[in-house]
Design an enzyme around this catalytic site. Structure first.
Site, PDB file in Angstrom:
ATOM      1  N   ASN A 177     -10.236   2.458   4.751  1.00 53.77           N
ATOM      2  CA  ASN A 177      -8.860   2.145   5.173  1.00 53.77           C
ATOM      3  C   ASN A 177      -7.849   2.745   4.212  1.00 53.77           C
ATOM      4  OD1 ASN A 177      -9.805   0.387   3.197  1.00 53.77           O
ATOM      5  ND2 ASN A 177      -8.821  -1.437   4.018  1.00 53.77           N
ATOM      6  N   ASP A 181      13.068  10.165  -5.894  1.00 51.41           N
ATOM      7  CA  ASP A 181      13.735  11.313  -5.260  1.00 51.41           C
ATOM      8  C   ASP A 181      14.131  11.033  -3.817  1.00 51.41           C
ATOM      9  OD1 ASP A 181      10.764  11.325  -5.190  1.00 51.41           O
ATOM     10  OD2 ASP A 181      11.067  12.915  -3.702  1.00 51.41           O
ATOM     11  N   GLY A 207      -6.002   5.555   1.839  1.00 49.98           N
ATOM     12  CA  GLY A 207      -5.726   6.989   1.877  1.00 49.98           C
ATOM     13  C   GLY A 207      -4.907   7.320   0.648  1.00 49.98           C
ATOM     14  N   HIS A 208      -5.546   7.963  -0.332  1.00 51.82           N
ATOM     15  CA  HIS A 208      -4.870   8.248  -1.598  1.00 51.82           C
ATOM     16  C   HIS A 208      -4.661   9.751  -1.716  1.00 51.82           C
ATOM     17  CE1 HIS A 208      -6.531   4.239  -3.426  1.00 51.82           C
ATOM     18  NE2 HIS A 208      -5.778   4.071  -2.352  1.00 51.82           N
ATOM     19  N   THR A 209      -3.409  10.155  -1.893  1.00 51.99           N
ATOM     20  CA  THR A 209      -3.081  11.573  -1.928  1.00 51.99           C
ATOM     21  C   THR A 209      -2.893  12.040  -3.358  1.00 51.99           C
ATOM     22  OG1 THR A 209      -1.817  11.108   0.056  1.00 51.99           O
ATOM     23  CG2 THR A 209      -1.554  13.306  -0.887  1.00 51.99           C
ATOM     24  N   THR A 257      -1.443   8.023   5.593  1.00 50.89           N
ATOM     25  CA  THR A 257      -2.431   9.023   5.168  1.00 50.89           C
ATOM     26  C   THR A 257      -3.726   8.873   5.960  1.00 50.89           C
ATOM     27  OG1 THR A 257      -1.502   8.771   2.949  1.00 50.89           O
ATOM     28  CG2 THR A 257      -3.571   9.964   3.090  1.00 50.89           C
ATOM     29  N   THR A 258      -4.060   7.662   6.361  1.00 46.64           N
ATOM     30  CA  THR A 258      -5.333   7.419   7.042  1.00 46.64           C
ATOM     31  C   THR A 258      -5.189   7.490   8.560  1.00 46.64           C
ATOM     32  OG1 THR A 258      -6.083   6.075   5.202  1.00 46.64           O
ATOM     33  CG2 THR A 258      -7.216   5.722   7.287  1.00 46.64           C
ATOM     34  N   GLY A 287      -2.017   8.201  10.271  1.00 49.29           N
ATOM     35  CA  GLY A 287      -0.894   9.012  10.735  1.00 49.29           C
ATOM     36  C   GLY A 287       0.233   8.198  11.354  1.00 49.29           C
ATOM     37  N   GLY A 290       0.807  -1.221   0.000  1.00 50.74           N
ATOM     38  CA  GLY A 290       0.000   0.000   0.000  1.00 50.74           C
ATOM     39  C   GLY A 290       0.836   1.264   0.000  1.00 50.74           C
ATOM     40  N   ASP A 291       0.164   2.386  -0.250  1.00 51.44           N
ATOM     41  CA  ASP A 291       0.784   3.718  -0.241  1.00 51.44           C
ATOM     42  C   ASP A 291       1.896   3.885  -1.276  1.00 51.44           C
ATOM     43  OD1 ASP A 291      -0.901   4.245   1.936  1.00 51.44           O
ATOM     44  OD2 ASP A 291       0.579   3.473   3.340  1.00 51.44           O
ATOM     45  N   ARG A 317       5.262   4.871   8.975  1.00 48.64           N
ATOM     46  CA  ARG A 317       5.330   3.651   8.168  1.00 48.64           C
ATOM     47  C   ARG A 317       6.670   2.971   8.403  1.00 48.64           C
ATOM     48  NH1 ARG A 317       3.288   7.029   3.017  1.00 48.64           N
ATOM     49  NH2 ARG A 317       1.061   7.001   3.444  1.00 48.64           N
ATOM     50  N   GLN A 375      -5.118  -0.275  -1.333  1.00 46.47           N
ATOM     51  CA  GLN A 375      -4.139  -1.116  -0.625  1.00 46.47           C
ATOM     52  C   GLN A 375      -3.056  -1.580  -1.621  1.00 46.47           C
ATOM     53  OE1 GLN A 375      -7.773  -1.917   0.214  1.00 46.47           O
ATOM     54  NE2 GLN A 375      -7.277  -0.218   1.525  1.00 46.47           N
ATOM     55  N   LYS A 426      -0.584   5.322  -5.672  1.00 46.22           N
ATOM     56  CA  LYS A 426      -1.616   4.984  -6.658  1.00 46.22           C
ATOM     57  C   LYS A 426      -2.486   6.206  -6.970  1.00 46.22           C
ATOM     58  CE  LYS A 426      -3.098   1.908  -3.730  1.00 46.22           C
ATOM     59  NZ  LYS A 426      -2.014   1.971  -2.730  1.00 46.22           N
TER      60      LYS A 426
HETATM   61  P1  GDP Z   1      -1.560   5.648  -2.230  1.00 48.37           P
HETATM   62  O1  GDP Z   1      -2.287   5.141  -1.055  1.00 48.37           O
HETATM   63  O2  GDP Z   1      -0.903   4.544  -3.025  1.00 48.37           O
HETATM   64  O3  GDP Z   1      -2.361   6.551  -3.118  1.00 48.37           O
HETATM   65  O4  GDP Z   1      -0.346   6.517  -1.657  1.00 48.37           O
HETATM   66  P2  GDP Z   1      -0.430   7.608  -0.458  1.00 48.37           P
HETATM   67  O5  GDP Z   1      -1.083   8.817  -0.969  1.00 48.37           O
HETATM   68  O6  GDP Z   1      -0.969   6.993   0.770  1.00 48.37           O
HETATM   69  O7  GDP Z   1       1.108   7.838  -0.177  1.00 48.37           O
HETATM   70  C1  GDP Z   1       1.966   8.335  -1.131  1.00 48.37           C
HETATM   71  C2  GDP Z   1       2.579   9.656  -0.612  1.00 48.37           C
HETATM   72  O8  GDP Z   1       3.723   9.998  -1.389  1.00 48.37           O
HETATM   73  C3  GDP Z   1       1.644  10.846  -0.772  1.00 48.37           C
HETATM   74  O9  GDP Z   1       1.876  11.731   0.287  1.00 48.37           O
HETATM   75  C4  GDP Z   1       2.052  11.446  -2.099  1.00 48.37           C
HETATM   76  O10 GDP Z   1       1.748  12.831  -2.205  1.00 48.37           O
HETATM   77  C5  GDP Z   1       3.536  11.241  -2.071  1.00 48.37           C
HETATM   78  N1  GDP Z   1       4.187  11.016  -3.375  1.00 48.37           N
HETATM   79  C6  GDP Z   1       3.678  10.502  -4.518  1.00 48.37           C
HETATM   80  N2  GDP Z   1       4.643  10.338  -5.452  1.00 48.37           N
HETATM   81  C7  GDP Z   1       5.794  10.780  -4.891  1.00 48.37           C
HETATM   82  C8  GDP Z   1       7.147  10.845  -5.338  1.00 48.37           C
HETATM   83  O11 GDP Z   1       7.502  10.454  -6.441  1.00 48.37           O
HETATM   84  N3  GDP Z   1       8.049  11.355  -4.452  1.00 48.37           N
HETATM   85  C9  GDP Z   1       7.714  11.784  -3.205  1.00 48.37           C
HETATM   86  N4  GDP Z   1       8.679  12.269  -2.439  1.00 48.37           N
HETATM   87  N5  GDP Z   1       6.455  11.688  -2.736  1.00 48.37           N
HETATM   88  C10 GDP Z   1       5.504  11.208  -3.569  1.00 48.37           C
HETATM   89  P1  IMO Z   2      -3.865   2.558   0.510  1.00 47.64           P
HETATM   90  O1  IMO Z   2      -5.012   2.353  -0.465  1.00 47.64           O
HETATM   91  C1  IMO Z   2      -1.323   0.897   3.639  1.00 47.64           C
HETATM   92  C2  IMO Z   2      -3.107  -2.151   6.227  1.00 47.64           C
HETATM   93  C3  IMO Z   2      -3.288  -1.779   7.682  1.00 47.64           C
HETATM   94  C4  IMO Z   2      -3.148  -3.145   8.335  1.00 47.64           C
HETATM   95  C5  IMO Z   2      -3.803  -4.088   7.320  1.00 47.64           C
HETATM   96  C6  IMO Z   2      -5.248  -4.436   7.661  1.00 47.64           C
HETATM   97  O2  IMO Z   2      -3.736   3.931   1.022  1.00 47.64           O
HETATM   98  O3  IMO Z   2      -2.606   1.999  -0.076  1.00 47.64           O
HETATM   99  P2  IMO Z   2      -7.527  -3.067   7.564  1.00 47.64           P
HETATM  100  O4  IMO Z   2      -7.940  -1.802   8.259  1.00 47.64           O
HETATM  101  O5  IMO Z   2      -7.577  -2.994   6.076  1.00 47.64           O
HETATM  102  O6  IMO Z   2      -8.223  -4.278   8.098  1.00 47.64           O
HETATM  103  O7  IMO Z   2      -5.974  -3.264   7.987  1.00 47.64           O
HETATM  104  O8  IMO Z   2      -3.776  -3.406   6.076  1.00 47.64           O
HETATM  105  N1  IMO Z   2      -3.718  -1.211   5.263  1.00 47.64           N
HETATM  106  C7  IMO Z   2      -3.019  -0.341   4.518  1.00 47.64           C
HETATM  107  N2  IMO Z   2      -1.705  -0.044   4.520  1.00 47.64           N
HETATM  108  N3  IMO Z   2      -2.148   1.513   2.767  1.00 47.64           N
HETATM  109  C8  IMO Z   2      -3.462   1.190   2.730  1.00 47.64           C
HETATM  110  O9  IMO Z   2      -4.304   1.664   1.788  1.00 47.64           O
HETATM  111  C9  IMO Z   2      -3.966   0.266   3.674  1.00 47.64           C
HETATM  112  N4  IMO Z   2      -5.185  -0.240   3.936  1.00 47.64           N
HETATM  113  C10 IMO Z   2      -5.020  -1.152   4.893  1.00 47.64           C
HETATM  114  O10 IMO Z   2      -2.305  -0.889   8.119  1.00 47.64           O
HETATM  115  O11 IMO Z   2      -1.779  -3.497   8.408  1.00 47.64           O
HETATM  116 MG    MG Z   3      -2.321   5.388   1.028  1.00 46.08          MG
END
Ligand code: GDP
Ligand code: IMO
Ligand code: MG
Length: 452
Positions: free
Chosen positions: A48, A346, A50-52, A312-313, A315, A22-23, A318, A237, A26
């Site tokens: 669950n 980066d 958190g997409h930024t 993101t969700t 705090g 995850g994170d 990671r 995820q 996407k």
């Molecule tokens: P997602 O859940 O897959 O959509 O990802 P998240 O939004 O939870 O986490 C990705 C974090 O990295 C966010 O705060 C984005 O703004 C940031 N981000 C995305 N691409 C880049 C990158 O290439 N470099 C850096 N430094 N941050 C990035």
């Molecule tokens: P995005 O879409 C990162 C993790 C939780 C926990 C496990 C199960 O932002 O990538 P849950 O609440 O789903 O039953 O928790 O999955 N988890 C994530 N980790 N990014 C996410 O979503 C996640 N969604 C769930 O931290 O370990």
């Molecule tokens: Mg996320």
């Protein structure tokens, strides 16, 4: 159309999935690829996620709502595989409205999607408290697992369409009676805070507000497929959190790998032409569970600081570590990934040396596959190759020519280990901080030309 993205990207059925835990960024990719699309579809997971999305000075953190919402003229669908928390999605809709984005005009929610009810959140908290130490999953406490559990169990499930049926109140009364007994027995507390009548009136009000958006998205989606519309699917995820194919039991409760696109949305699997697997240039994980390349040291802390690696969700900080090519190759193959987006390049810029896990050692043997059992995942030792860093800021790079050779060599190494073409390299959160490598160009050809 974004100037730096070549035209061949705009194929009808396309999906963005995470290849790690995850994170992976996407949300950024989905927002980028939304231009030119007719529909953007969230098909699994719930609040669950958190997409930024970063557009200039504006930062949007989306949990329920597809990341396509920021583009006008795109219809966003939340399909049957998603679990929805009504007050949470309403809060998200209202906060977008305050920023001038009228969600109701551009989003539909499936009547088949299941509802996260207050008892699911209580159960999630309670089950987490009852399991401690290294067995604790460390969920987001959003009620995800219990809601999907009731969906599979069927008898105590409520779907979005049920909220507006005449028997909704009776259904809640029947379920609350049972849930109270179960929760009381598990906690020893006779006074479980579940009031059926209060829940009925609260959720009836939520249903009134959401009603204009609740519909049969299967019909919309299948009509769109017939009409050859451009559809982008947004995974939540990461593939290693997939309920069936991930690091069970330290997973989420939906099919978050590529195999979940079809079941979660309701489109035929053979219609998806392109699957973009998103991976960080290193690895992170939130919550419990095995993480073979984790660095609980100053290297891990450096990555956390440079990448601002906090959930993101929730705090939560990671957990951070090196790129795991065995895991990424597994999830890329599992998900039918056709190309890769390598993000956060980066973040590694200051390091003198970077490690990449190329295989594992398990019980004295070198293996190149991702083990299925959590005990094996806990006991294996990663085998690393050390690559030189580049120590030049890459956040301003907009083409391969702008990247230092060391950074391209690192990306090429990852590409060859995953076995899928890298199509995007992300060097910062903003839309513009993206390098697109169109078909016909390649990292290998670029390196050959530069080193000839
Ligand atoms: P997602 O859940 O897959 O959509 O990802 P998240 O939004 O939870 O986490 C990705 C974090 O990295 C966010 O705060 C984005 O703004 C940031 N981000 C995305 N691409 C880049 C990158 O290439 N470099 C850096 N430094 N941050 C990035
Ligand atoms: P995005 O879409 C990162 C993790 C939780 C926990 C496990 C199960 O932002 O990538 P849950 O609440 O789903 O039953 O928790 O999955 N988890 C994530 N980790 N990014 C996410 O979503 C996640 N969604 C769930 O931290 O370990
Ligand atoms: Mg996320």
């Amino acid at each position: 159309m974004l100037p730096f993205i070549a035209e061949e990207i705009w194929v009808p059925g396309q999906c963005v999935i995470g290849l790690q835990w995850g994170d992976e960024a996407k949300g950024k990719l989905v927002d980028l690829l939304t231009e030119g699309k007719d529909l953007v579809v969230r098909y699994q997971g719930g609040a669950n996620a958190g997409h930024t999305v970063v557009i200039g000075d504006d930062v949007y953190k989306l949990h329920h709502i597809p990341s396509g919402i920021l583009n006008e003229g795109v219809l966003n669908l939340i399909t049957p595989g998603v679990v929805i928390n009504p007050p949470t999605i309403l809060a998200e809709i209202n906060s977008l409205a305050e920023r001038g984005i009228v969600v109701a005009d551009r989003m539909k929610i499936s009547c088949r999607a299941h509802v996260v009810m207050p008892w699911h959140v209580l159960e999630d908290k309670m089950w987490n408290e009852l399991v401690s130490g290294e067995d604790n999953i460390g969920t987001t406490l959003r009620g995800i697992g219990p809601c999907y559990g009731d969906k599979i169990g069927r008898s105590f499930a409520i779907r979005m369409g049920d909220l507006i049926q005449p028997d909704f109140a009776d259904r809640v009364r029947r379920i609350v009676a049972v849930k109270k007994q179960v929760l009381s027995a598990a906690s020893g507390n006779q006074d479980v805070a579940l009031d059926a009548e209060a829940i009925i009136s609260e959720y009836t009000e939520y249903a009134n507000q959401l009603k204009p958006m609740i519909t049969d998205t299967n019909r919309i989606l299948l009509d769109a497929v017939d009409a050859d519309k451009n559809i982008l699917f947004e995974g939540a995820q990461g593939s290693l959190l997939d309920i069936d194919h991930g690091t069970f039991p330290f997973v989420t409760s939906s099919n978050s790998s590529g195999v979940g696109i079809s079941t979660g949305s309701g489109v035929p699997g053979n219609w998806i032409e392109k699957v973009i697997g998103v991976t960080k240039s290193y690895a992170t994980r939130v919550g419990g569970g095995p993480f073979p390349t984790e660095q609980e040291n100053d290297k891990g802390q450096h990555i956390r600081d440079m990448g601002n690696e906090y959930g993101t969700t929730t705090g939560r900080p990671r957990r951070c570590g090196w790129f795991d090519a065995v895991a990424a190759r597994y999830t890329a193959r599992l998900g039918g990934v056709t190309s890769v987006a390598l993000t956060m390049l980066d973040v590694l810029s200051k390091l003198e040396e970077i490690e990449v896990c190329v295989a594992y050692e398990l019980k004295g043997e070198r293996i190149d596959y991702f083990p299925s059992h959590v005990n094996d995942l806990r006991n294996l030792t990663p085998i690393y190759e050390t690559l030189p860093g580049w120590q030049i800021d890459v956040t301003g790079a907009r083409s391969l020519d702008d990247l230092p050779l060391g950074a391209v060599q690192y990306a090429r190494k990852i590409e060859s280990l995953i076995g899928r073409r890298i199509e995007f390299i992300s060097v910062g959160p903003d839309r513009a901080q993206t390098i697109h490598i169109p078909e016909g160009k390649s990292l290998e050809a670029h390196l050959k030309a530069k080193t000839a």
